[in-house]
Write an enzyme that holds these catalytic residues in place. Structure first.
Site, PDB file in Angstrom:
ATOM      1  N   SER A 101       4.391  -3.202   1.234  1.00  0.00           N
ATOM      2  CA  SER A 101       3.744  -3.072  -0.070  1.00  0.00           C
ATOM      3  C   SER A 101       3.693  -1.615  -0.514  1.00  0.00           C
ATOM      4  O   SER A 101       3.831  -1.317  -1.701  1.00  0.00           O
ATOM      5  CB  SER A 101       2.345  -3.680  -0.045  1.00  0.00           C
ATOM      6  OG  SER A 101       1.545  -3.060   0.942  1.00  0.00           O
ATOM      7  N   GLU A 102       3.523  -0.673   0.454  1.00  0.00           N
ATOM      8  CA  GLU A 102       3.564   0.748   0.105  1.00  0.00           C
ATOM      9  C   GLU A 102       4.105   1.578   1.255  1.00  0.00           C
ATOM     10  O   GLU A 102       3.924   1.238   2.431  1.00  0.00           O
ATOM     11  CB  GLU A 102       2.166   1.265  -0.271  1.00  0.00           C
ATOM     12  CG  GLU A 102       1.741   0.914  -1.683  1.00  0.00           C
ATOM     13  CD  GLU A 102       0.346   0.307  -1.755  1.00  0.00           C
ATOM     14  OE1 GLU A 102      -0.064  -0.048  -2.852  1.00  0.00           O
ATOM     15  OE2 GLU A 102      -0.297   0.171  -0.707  1.00  0.00           O
ATOM     16  N   THR A 103       4.778   2.664   0.900  1.00  0.00           N
ATOM     17  CA  THR A 103       5.238   3.687   1.834  1.00  0.00           C
ATOM     18  C   THR A 103       4.724   5.025   1.333  1.00  0.00           C
ATOM     19  O   THR A 103       4.794   5.307   0.128  1.00  0.00           O
ATOM     20  CB  THR A 103       6.772   3.710   1.920  1.00  0.00           C
ATOM     21  OG1 THR A 103       7.245   2.451   2.398  1.00  0.00           O
ATOM     22  CG2 THR A 103       7.268   4.820   2.832  1.00  0.00           C
TER      23      THR A 103
END
Length: 286
Positions: free
Chosen positions: A44-46
């Site tokens: 979902s996020e990096t």
């Protein structure tokens, strides 16, 4: 090659919570390279760690969905702060949305949101929102649907029962109608109070490449605006909520939301949680 680490965030139990990729040594990466790496991880996020502009701060960071950069997000902030500190400390991250101070105590990180939630006028009607979640209108609570911005923006809808929350599924064409009515915002946070100062929620954001998110710190922070709008906060005081998310996905997450109010206005919002390292490795530079 770049060093990376995978953490599960908003949990102390491996293979639950919200997975996060942390990439170190990102000073020389272009935006396109960061986006390529984020798409490769497909979480979902990096978050990418860079040298801070101000040496008094801990790090400068940039955060990406698989599809786009975002100015602020909660679970990358928590996970990155715990990775950088790994003990009791005060961490300050330079994020696109602004400075984010994070206090770490006994393995729990708590950040102060960089912006107070701001109400947006564009909201869908209840029938359209219910249809977008695959529900009949009777499954919605009578409270008003909210739309709040504070870096990212989210639509908030309170549901009537846990059963209704479990049955949520993004459904077209009503979902497109919701986005149109809200001026393009496609992130929906459905929630239900489950006890005194306890809330369970689910967050859907298909345009960002997130069919459903196990834990969303930024949506939790902006939930403060919704709770204040529907009369869920005292006019003046400090109120803490325990939140659960990701239950229906098999990735239960625990978040703490603390809100300071004064004369009916939100003064500060803080979100806290834990994280556990899952993996480390190296990735090629695109």
């Amino acid at each position: 090659m770049l060093d990376f680490h995978i953490y599960d965030v908003f949990t102390d139990t491996p293979f639950t919570g919200n997975p996060l990729a942390i990439v170190e040594g990102a000073d020389d990466l272009s935006t396109a390279q960061m986006q390529t790496i984020a798409r490769q991880f497909n979480l979902s996020e990096t978050i990418f760690i860079q040298t801070p502009d101000d040496p008094a701060h801990t790090a400068k960071v940039r955060i990406f969905f698989p599809t786009a950069e975002i100015p602020f997000a909660g679970h990358p902030t928590i996970g990155c702060a715990l990775h950088l500190a790994e003990s009791s400390a005060q961490v300050v991250l330079e994020e696109v949305a602004g400075l984010v101070p994070v206090t770490i105590l006994d393995g729990t990180a708590e950040f102060t949101a960089p912006k107070i939630p701001r109400a947006q006028e564009a909201t869908p009607d209840p029938a359209t929102m219910a249809a977008a979640l695959g529900l009949p209108p009777a499954d919605l609570a009578p409270t008003a649907i909210g739309h709040f911005e504070g870096g990212p923006s989210f639509l908030y809808v309170e549901l009537a029962t846990l059963d209704a929350l479990s049955r949520c599924r993004i459904s077209e064409p009503a979902y497109t109608d919701v986005m149109r009515a809200s001026g393009g915002t496609g992130a929906i946070y459905a929630y239900l109070p489950t006890g005194p100062n306890a809330i369970q929620g689910r967050m859907f954001d298909p345009p960002a490449g997130i069919t459903e998110d196990p834990a969303t710190g930024s949506a939790t922070a902006l939930l403060a605006g919704q709770l204040n709008a529907v009369g869920g906060l005292p006019a003046t005081g400090t109120t803490a909520f325990a939140l659960r998310q990701g239950v229906e996905m098999g990735r239960p997450s625990n978040l703490r939301l603390t809100i300071d109010t004064a004369e009916g206005e939100i003064e500060a919002v803080r979100v806290a949680g834990q994280a556990v390292k899952i993996a480390s490795g190296q990735i090629r530079i695109p």
